[in-house]
Each structure stands twice: as structure tokens, then as C-alpha cells.
Design an enzyme around this catalytic site. Sequence first.
Site, mmCIF file in Angstrom:
data_model
loop_
_atom_site.group_PDB
_atom_site.id
_atom_site.type_symbol
_atom_site.label_atom_id
_atom_site.label_comp_id
_atom_site.label_asym_id
_atom_site.label_seq_id
_atom_site.Cartn_x
_atom_site.Cartn_y
_atom_site.Cartn_z
ATOM 1 N N TYR A 53 0.849 -1.195 0.000
ATOM 2 C CA TYR A 53 0.000 0.000 0.000
ATOM 3 C C TYR A 53 0.883 1.243 0.000
ATOM 4 O O TYR A 53 1.863 1.316 0.754
ATOM 5 C CB TYR A 53 -0.936 0.009 1.210
ATOM 6 C CG TYR A 53 -2.062 1.001 1.045
ATOM 7 C CD1 TYR A 53 -3.104 0.750 0.167
ATOM 8 C CD2 TYR A 53 -2.061 2.218 1.727
ATOM 9 C CE1 TYR A 53 -4.130 1.665 -0.023
ATOM 10 C CE2 TYR A 53 -3.081 3.144 1.548
ATOM 11 C CZ TYR A 53 -4.109 2.854 0.673
ATOM 12 O OH TYR A 53 -5.110 3.776 0.484
ATOM 13 N N ARG A 179 -17.468 -15.141 -4.515
ATOM 14 C CA ARG A 179 -16.690 -16.327 -4.863
ATOM 15 C C ARG A 179 -17.555 -17.590 -4.786
ATOM 16 O O ARG A 179 -18.516 -17.650 -4.015
ATOM 17 C CB ARG A 179 -15.486 -16.459 -3.921
ATOM 18 C CG ARG A 179 -14.388 -15.437 -4.196
ATOM 19 C CD ARG A 179 -13.131 -15.735 -3.402
ATOM 20 N NE ARG A 179 -13.303 -15.438 -1.984
ATOM 21 C CZ ARG A 179 -12.363 -15.676 -1.061
ATOM 22 N NH1 ARG A 179 -11.213 -16.237 -1.415
ATOM 23 N NH2 ARG A 179 -12.577 -15.373 0.203
ATOM 24 N N ARG A 181 -18.940 -21.140 -3.797
ATOM 25 C CA ARG A 181 -18.986 -21.831 -2.501
ATOM 26 C C ARG A 181 -20.125 -22.832 -2.499
ATOM 27 O O ARG A 181 -20.877 -22.927 -3.458
ATOM 28 C CB ARG A 181 -19.138 -20.816 -1.366
ATOM 29 C CG ARG A 181 -20.425 -19.982 -1.465
ATOM 30 C CD ARG A 181 -20.326 -18.767 -0.587
ATOM 31 N NE ARG A 181 -19.444 -17.765 -1.163
ATOM 32 C CZ ARG A 181 -18.732 -16.894 -0.449
ATOM 33 N NH1 ARG A 181 -18.796 -16.891 0.846
ATOM 34 N NH2 ARG A 181 -17.959 -16.010 -1.045
ATOM 35 N N GLY A 247 -8.896 -2.463 -5.833
ATOM 36 C CA GLY A 247 -8.144 -3.404 -5.024
ATOM 37 C C GLY A 247 -7.674 -4.567 -5.860
ATOM 38 O O GLY A 247 -7.983 -4.674 -7.051
ATOM 39 N N PHE A 274 -9.080 3.831 -8.219
ATOM 40 C CA PHE A 274 -9.721 4.472 -7.067
ATOM 41 C C PHE A 274 -8.921 4.189 -5.816
ATOM 42 O O PHE A 274 -8.574 3.041 -5.524
ATOM 43 C CB PHE A 274 -11.141 3.927 -6.895
ATOM 44 C CG PHE A 274 -11.876 4.434 -5.676
ATOM 45 C CD1 PHE A 274 -12.628 5.595 -5.737
ATOM 46 C CD2 PHE A 274 -11.816 3.744 -4.464
ATOM 47 C CE1 PHE A 274 -13.322 6.064 -4.620
ATOM 48 C CE2 PHE A 274 -12.499 4.205 -3.337
ATOM 49 C CZ PHE A 274 -13.253 5.361 -3.421
#
Length: 350
Positions: A53, A179, A181, A247, A274
Site C-alpha cells: 500500500y 466467490r 462456494r 483493489g 480508485f
Amino acid sequence: MAQVLTIASGTKSPVVNFHVQENLAVPKANEVVIKMLAAPINPLDVLVLAGLYPVKPSHTYHSEPILGYDGVGEILEVGSSVTALSVGDLVVPSKFGTGTWRTHAVLDAASLQKVTRPTDLAFASILRIGIAPAFCLVEDMRALKPGDYIIQNAGTSLLAQFVIQFARRRGVNVINVVRDREIHELEKIETALRKLGAEIVVTESSLAGDARIKNKRITLALDSVFGASGRGLVKALAVGGTYVQLGFLGGPAGGPIAIDSTDLFARQLTMKGFRGSAQVGLRSAGEQVDLFNWFVKLFNSGELQLPALGLEKVNWSVGNAEGSKGALLEAVERARGGALGQRKQIILFE
């Protein structure tokens, strides 16, 4: 007796250290003493641990960076020249890197922002990294109209759950990509997210073939994962849509994101990056105070909710340093592991 979590200096694979601090520094004229009340363990904190970061910790203990980028504390003492804060005020960091994973701190008063008191301190602890960025994503990334769709991955994250709530206030629909599952777990998640306001919940593997997605006016894609998952969001966008990368939870194994010529030339997509700290920072200090207090007002009135999928509370007891050490280090390792279905962890100081 104060306690603090730091990153070990000079180690190849970052190690988290727990320290007992015998004495706090005497506050200078412009400083305050605070005791921490609650602090989250965020994906951003995991990126800081990995050295990925760009905003580094700004405080150290024994030359080791102090961890924690969000949280809420209470003023215990103010320096002689401090007029904007008083003993008993509730405060949150006004910038990243403050170091909130400690029981007490002596800080420059200008590095803190006073907030009104919410009915649950966990809400105040996630204001800067969880709630404010979600608001900025909905408000700032493009002009959204009622009936538009946002599509976002990492769909069970705290950020995604607040995007749902802010979008709903604008009449904008949200597609949450989660995700893969087990079916029974997926059904629980879908029920919780739809109750919060999500329109559609879909897994990464079924996104491309899901008939519910076809012909929707998907104008904004929010990618917290990158790689193949991010590519799925790009493909789902309508002509003229906006892709936002915020991210890379997929990590190095997630690989790069594929962009082809039709994305930019034929489909006229806009690609943006962002960072929540930078986006919130576009607002003046006064505007940030008003914004955060508005969030608390919405929460106290029931118009905003804590994550529908729940929080995992981690107790940090000043009177039980050894027990707290074990629980905290385990919590940090859980966050670093990123296991499927893991709930947001909030440190509560006792």
C-alpha cells in the site's frame, strides 16, 4: 499500561509484534491523549503488512511501524493549545497511517476528526475506510441514474455491503459477485445481501452465463479483486460504462486483467483507478466532518446498517496482555489468510 501492535523491522516476511508500553509520552501543547475503543482489521491493513500500500504507517514504536489505519477513540487529555477537541470527545483518524492498533496514543490534534456518537462503536470504527469510500464510489465515479446497475465483486465485503446501501438511496440497482462456494452457504449469503438491497447475487463462475445479467444497464463496475474476476466485470458493462479498480484481493495469483480493443474503441468504456483516501481527501476538512456525522445520523436512525453478514469481534483487554496478544495475532493471521466466508473482524478495546 499501553499496548501496541507493530510490524517487525528488517524482516523479509513481515512479522507482527505485540508490545507492552510502560509509559506514554507527555502530550505537547498541540497534542491529545486518546484511548482506542474499536478498530477494524481491513484488507488495506493486509496490504500494508505486505508492503503493497502506497501510504505507509506514520508512527513507530521502538522504530517499528504501528499498524491500523481506521478506528475510533476517546479523548483522555488535551494539550494547552488544543481548542477544537475536549476530554470525552469521540474521534477518528483524519488521514491514513495513524496507527490505531494500540490501546492508547499521543497524537497531534490535527490528525483527528471529532464525530458524533453512534449507537454502536463498531460503526464509528469503519467510517474512514469502510463507509466513506463506499459513498464516494457511488457518488463520484460517474453520474448514475435511477434504474442503472452497479456490478461489484468481493460481494460479501464490508465495502460492498455499504455500496449496496448508498446505491439503494439513489434508486440504483446492485449486482454482487461472490466467490464460488457450497450451495447452502450461497443461499444464506444471497438472502442476507438481498435483504440489504442487492438486486442480484451471482458467483464468479456463473456470471458470464447468468441470464439475469443480460440487457441490464450496467454502467459502473467496481473491481476489488482484479485478474479473471475483474475481466468478468468488464465484459458485463454496457456500452459507455465505467470500470473502477480499487483493489487486488486476488493477489499475484489472480494475474493481470485483460483489456481488448473492443473495450475501449467499440464499447467506449472508461477505465479508472480508485483510492479511498485520495477521494475522501478531495473534500475539505469541514465537508468531511459534515459527511461523517451524516453517516452516523443515518446509522442511528436505522437508514444505514452494519454488515448484514455480521462482524467477528476480537477483544483486546489491557488487563490481560498475554491473552490479548494471542487473540490479536491469530486475528491478524486470519485476515492475511483471506479464507472464504471470513467475516469482518473488529478489535474491541476493554
